[in-house]
Motif scaffolding. Structure first.
Motif, PDB file in Angstrom:
ATOM      1  N   TYR A 190       1.137  -1.552   0.125  1.00 24.07           N
ATOM      2  CA  TYR A 190       0.346  -0.134  -0.096  1.00 24.07           C
ATOM      3  C   TYR A 190       0.871   0.831   0.012  1.00 24.07           C
ATOM      4  O   TYR A 190       2.065   1.621   0.316  1.00 24.07           O
ATOM      5  CB  TYR A 190      -0.826   0.386   1.077  1.00 24.07           C
ATOM      6  CG  TYR A 190      -2.150  -0.729   1.361  1.00 24.07           C
ATOM      7  CD1 TYR A 190      -3.414  -0.296   0.460  1.00 24.07           C
ATOM      8  CD2 TYR A 190      -2.102  -2.030   1.505  1.00 24.07           C
ATOM      9  CE1 TYR A 190      -4.374  -1.264   0.676  1.00 24.07           C
ATOM     10  CE2 TYR A 190      -3.017  -3.451   1.586  1.00 24.07           C
ATOM     11  CZ  TYR A 190      -4.455  -2.352   1.000  1.00 24.07           C
ATOM     12  OH  TYR A 190      -5.267  -3.339   1.204  1.00 24.07           O
ATOM     13  N   VAL A 191       0.236   2.465  -0.649  1.00 23.49           N
ATOM     14  CA  VAL A 191       0.577   3.908  -0.920  1.00 23.49           C
ATOM     15  C   VAL A 191       0.013   4.285   0.506  1.00 23.49           C
ATOM     16  O   VAL A 191      -0.954   4.678   0.319  1.00 23.49           O
ATOM     17  CB  VAL A 191       0.734   4.677  -1.808  1.00 23.49           C
ATOM     18  CG1 VAL A 191       2.056   6.123  -1.780  1.00 23.49           C
ATOM     19  CG2 VAL A 191       1.848   3.500  -3.103  1.00 23.49           C
ATOM     20  N   VAL A 192       0.620   4.888   1.572  1.00 19.26           N
ATOM     21  CA  VAL A 192       0.305   5.637   2.685  1.00 19.26           C
ATOM     22  C   VAL A 192       0.779   6.918   2.846  1.00 19.26           C
ATOM     23  O   VAL A 192       2.268   7.001   3.272  1.00 19.26           O
ATOM     24  CB  VAL A 192       0.310   4.828   3.948  1.00 19.26           C
ATOM     25  CG1 VAL A 192      -0.709   5.924   4.620  1.00 19.26           C
ATOM     26  CG2 VAL A 192      -0.208   3.739   3.927  1.00 19.26           C
ATOM     27  N   VAL A 200      -0.844   6.248  11.293  1.00 18.78           N
ATOM     28  CA  VAL A 200      -0.377   5.441  12.269  1.00 18.78           C
ATOM     29  C   VAL A 200      -1.905   5.021  11.968  1.00 18.78           C
ATOM     30  O   VAL A 200      -2.068   3.496  11.821  1.00 18.78           O
ATOM     31  CB  VAL A 200       0.032   5.670  13.705  1.00 18.78           C
ATOM     32  CG1 VAL A 200      -0.368   4.490  14.334  1.00 18.78           C
ATOM     33  CG2 VAL A 200       1.462   5.387  13.407  1.00 18.78           C
ATOM     34  N   GLU A 201      -2.837   5.969  12.656  1.00 21.16           N
ATOM     35  CA  GLU A 201      -4.368   5.177  12.020  1.00 21.16           C
ATOM     36  C   GLU A 201      -4.667   5.193  10.753  1.00 21.16           C
ATOM     37  O   GLU A 201      -5.308   3.650  10.987  1.00 21.16           O
ATOM     38  CB  GLU A 201      -5.234   6.489  12.566  1.00 21.16           C
ATOM     39  CG  GLU A 201      -6.241   6.439  12.713  1.00 21.16           C
ATOM     40  CD  GLU A 201      -7.224   7.439  13.018  1.00 21.16           C
ATOM     41  OE1 GLU A 201      -8.737   7.751  13.138  1.00 21.16           O
ATOM     42  OE2 GLU A 201      -6.800   9.263  14.128  1.00 21.16           O
ATOM     43  N   ALA A 202      -4.113   4.926   9.507  1.00 22.83           N
ATOM     44  CA  ALA A 202      -4.229   4.857   8.172  1.00 22.83           C
ATOM     45  C   ALA A 202      -3.328   2.848   8.073  1.00 22.83           C
ATOM     46  O   ALA A 202      -5.068   2.607   7.689  1.00 22.83           O
ATOM     47  CB  ALA A 202      -3.843   5.325   7.202  1.00 22.83           C
ATOM     48  N   VAL A 203      -2.959   3.301   9.147  1.00 20.55           N
ATOM     49  CA  VAL A 203      -2.370   1.871   8.836  1.00 20.55           C
ATOM     50  C   VAL A 203      -3.081   0.459   9.894  1.00 20.55           C
ATOM     51  O   VAL A 203      -3.866  -0.080   8.966  1.00 20.55           O
ATOM     52  CB  VAL A 203      -0.942   1.657   8.913  1.00 20.55           C
ATOM     53  CG1 VAL A 203      -0.011  -0.132   9.229  1.00 20.55           C
ATOM     54  CG2 VAL A 203       0.091   2.341   8.237  1.00 20.55           C
ATOM     55  N   LEU A 259      -5.955  -0.416   7.885  1.00 18.61           N
ATOM     56  CA  LEU A 259      -5.749  -1.720   6.884  1.00 18.61           C
ATOM     57  C   LEU A 259      -5.707  -2.858   7.809  1.00 18.61           C
ATOM     58  O   LEU A 259      -6.029  -3.938   7.044  1.00 18.61           O
ATOM     59  CB  LEU A 259      -4.979  -1.295   6.313  1.00 18.61           C
ATOM     60  CG  LEU A 259      -5.077   0.198   5.258  1.00 18.61           C
ATOM     61  CD1 LEU A 259      -3.039   0.770   4.932  1.00 18.61           C
ATOM     62  CD2 LEU A 259      -5.335   0.112   3.689  1.00 18.61           C
ATOM     63  N   VAL A 260      -5.052  -2.982   8.894  1.00 16.64           N
ATOM     64  CA  VAL A 260      -4.745  -4.112   8.940  1.00 16.64           C
ATOM     65  C   VAL A 260      -5.898  -4.409   9.894  1.00 16.64           C
ATOM     66  O   VAL A 260      -6.098  -5.667   9.509  1.00 16.64           O
ATOM     67  CB  VAL A 260      -3.410  -3.997  10.302  1.00 16.64           C
ATOM     68  CG1 VAL A 260      -3.337  -4.902  11.312  1.00 16.64           C
ATOM     69  CG2 VAL A 260      -2.294  -3.480   9.428  1.00 16.64           C
ATOM     70  N   GLN A 261      -6.594  -4.031  10.153  1.00 13.71           N
ATOM     71  CA  GLN A 261      -8.385  -4.527  11.154  1.00 13.71           C
ATOM     72  C   GLN A 261      -8.929  -4.321  10.500  1.00 13.71           C
ATOM     73  O   GLN A 261      -9.646  -5.547  10.803  1.00 13.71           O
ATOM     74  CB  GLN A 261      -8.240  -3.021  12.486  1.00 13.71           C
ATOM     75  CG  GLN A 261      -7.802  -3.332  13.444  1.00 13.71           C
ATOM     76  CD  GLN A 261      -7.698  -1.345  14.138  1.00 13.71           C
ATOM     77  OE1 GLN A 261      -9.028  -0.999  14.377  1.00 13.71           O
ATOM     78  NE2 GLN A 261      -7.388  -1.632  15.005  1.00 13.71           N
ATOM     79  N   ALA A 262      -9.144  -4.003   8.426  1.00 14.43           N
ATOM     80  CA  ALA A 262     -10.148  -4.420   7.960  1.00 14.43           C
ATOM     81  C   ALA A 262      -8.866  -6.113   7.372  1.00 14.43           C
ATOM     82  O   ALA A 262     -11.389  -6.269   6.615  1.00 14.43           O
ATOM     83  CB  ALA A 262     -10.109  -3.482   6.579  1.00 14.43           C
ATOM     84  N   ARG A 263      -9.182  -6.750   7.313  1.00 11.72           N
ATOM     85  CA  ARG A 263      -8.459  -7.297   7.297  1.00 11.72           C
ATOM     86  C   ARG A 263      -8.594  -9.124   8.752  1.00 11.72           C
ATOM     87  O   ARG A 263      -7.902  -8.901   9.401  1.00 11.72           O
ATOM     88  CB  ARG A 263      -7.205  -8.245   6.394  1.00 11.72           C
ATOM     89  CG  ARG A 263      -7.664  -7.341   5.404  1.00 11.72           C
ATOM     90  CD  ARG A 263      -6.189  -6.389   5.541  1.00 11.72           C
ATOM     91  NE  ARG A 263      -6.182  -6.071   3.360  1.00 11.72           N
ATOM     92  CZ  ARG A 263      -6.994  -4.942   3.610  1.00 11.72           C
ATOM     93  NH1 ARG A 263      -7.116  -3.884   4.579  1.00 11.72           N
ATOM     94  NH2 ARG A 263      -6.726  -4.258   2.279  1.00 11.72           N
ATOM     95  N   ILE A 290       5.051   0.257  13.154  1.00 11.59           N
ATOM     96  CA  ILE A 290       4.889  -1.401  12.653  1.00 11.59           C
ATOM     97  C   ILE A 290       6.144  -2.185  13.518  1.00 11.59           C
ATOM     98  O   ILE A 290       6.243  -3.262  13.362  1.00 11.59           O
ATOM     99  CB  ILE A 290       5.415  -0.498  10.997  1.00 11.59           C
ATOM    100  CG1 ILE A 290       4.253  -0.833  10.481  1.00 11.59           C
ATOM    101  CG2 ILE A 290       6.135  -2.722  10.739  1.00 11.59           C
ATOM    102  CD1 ILE A 290       4.455  -0.425   8.999  1.00 11.59           C
ATOM    103  N   ALA A 291       7.399  -1.183  14.046  1.00 14.64           N
ATOM    104  CA  ALA A 291       8.715  -2.121  14.127  1.00 14.64           C
ATOM    105  C   ALA A 291       8.657  -2.827  15.609  1.00 14.64           C
ATOM    106  O   ALA A 291       8.881  -3.832  16.377  1.00 14.64           O
ATOM    107  CB  ALA A 291       9.537  -0.715  14.384  1.00 14.64           C
TER     108      ALA A 291
END
Length: 238
Positions: free
Chosen positions: A103-105, A154-157, A160-164, A187-188
């Motif tokens: 993804y591009v954020v 952070v919120e955008a990522v 994305l994670v929670q949608a899957r 992420i780290a």
């Protein structure tokens, strides 16, 4: 929340903070300088965050499809893909072959970011950028949060994670501590299944701030793709 109400809330916070300091004995000039520096850093960061929304709001009243077409034309005319870092493109393609969804954020306006997707061989919907609501096919000033800048990334990522189902972010790449540091830290510091370790890479970020020390893989890149005719011809999947 409009840009004006955001500014009002900032003012309220600063006024309360100043009021709280009035009843405190400040030990020395160094302490004063430390407080001023901390406030200045917060205000400058907030200013950058607000400016991202304002950039998108400037297009209020514009036909959404016309702006989208204009952005696509500009990217093609400027040959933007030729400025992609060669090693970043190689990593991007390798991850795609592994089945990782890239993804591009970006805090740039959505119409611009969305039109980079064809040059990267991904669906146009696989981007997250600064968005405004549409009414009757025209853009408005109403921002659709989050703004992907700083903590907004952070919120955008996270969305994305929670949608899957069982989704995880295995890697992140950025080039600015002010705009990308927060989401790379997010992420780290994840705990991935099976003890796997996520990768957060800072590219050409410069001096490493203390708050991020040791979290990222810091690299320098300078070799760009150059003519990217193949990437442009490949196009993106809708």
């Amino acid at each position: 929340m409009t840009r004006r109400t955001a500014a009002v809330r900032v003012l309220a916070v600063l006024v309360l903070a100043a009021w709280g300091l009035c009843g405190r004995v400040v030990a020395d000039e160094a302490h004063v300088a430390e407080i001023v520096a901390a406030v200045q850093e917060g205000v400058s960061g907030l200013g950058r965050w607000l400016s991202q929304g304002f950039d998108a709001q400037m297009f209020a009243g514009t036909d959404a499809e016309a702006l989208d077409a204009s952005c696509a034309r500009w990217i093609a005319e400027q040959g933007i893909p030729r400025w992609y870092f060669k090693s970043s493109v190689a990593i991007w393609k390798a991850l795609e072959r592994m089945g990782v969804e890239n993804y591009v954020v970006s805090a740039n306006i959505e119409s611009l970011v969305r039109n980079t997707a064809p040059s990267l061989g991904i669906p146009r919907g696989r981007v997250r950028a600064t968005r405004v609501a549409e009414e009757g096919g025209r853009l408005t000033t109403r921002i659709l949060y989050p703004i992907p800048h700083g903590e907004g990334k952070v919120e955008a990522v996270r969305e994305l994670v929670q949608a899957r189902p069982r989704g995880v972010a295995v890697a992140g790449f950025g080039n600015s501590y002010s705009t990308d540091g927060a989401f790379l830290r997010y992420i780290a510091t994840q705990r991935l299944p099976g003890g796997a370790r996520p990768v957060s890479m800072m590219i050409n970020g410069g001096a490493e701030p203390a708050r991020y020390r040791g979290l990222f893989r810091c690299v320098a890149q300078d070799e760009v793709v150059g003519p990217a005719a193949d990437a442009v011809r490949a196009g993106g999947r809708e």
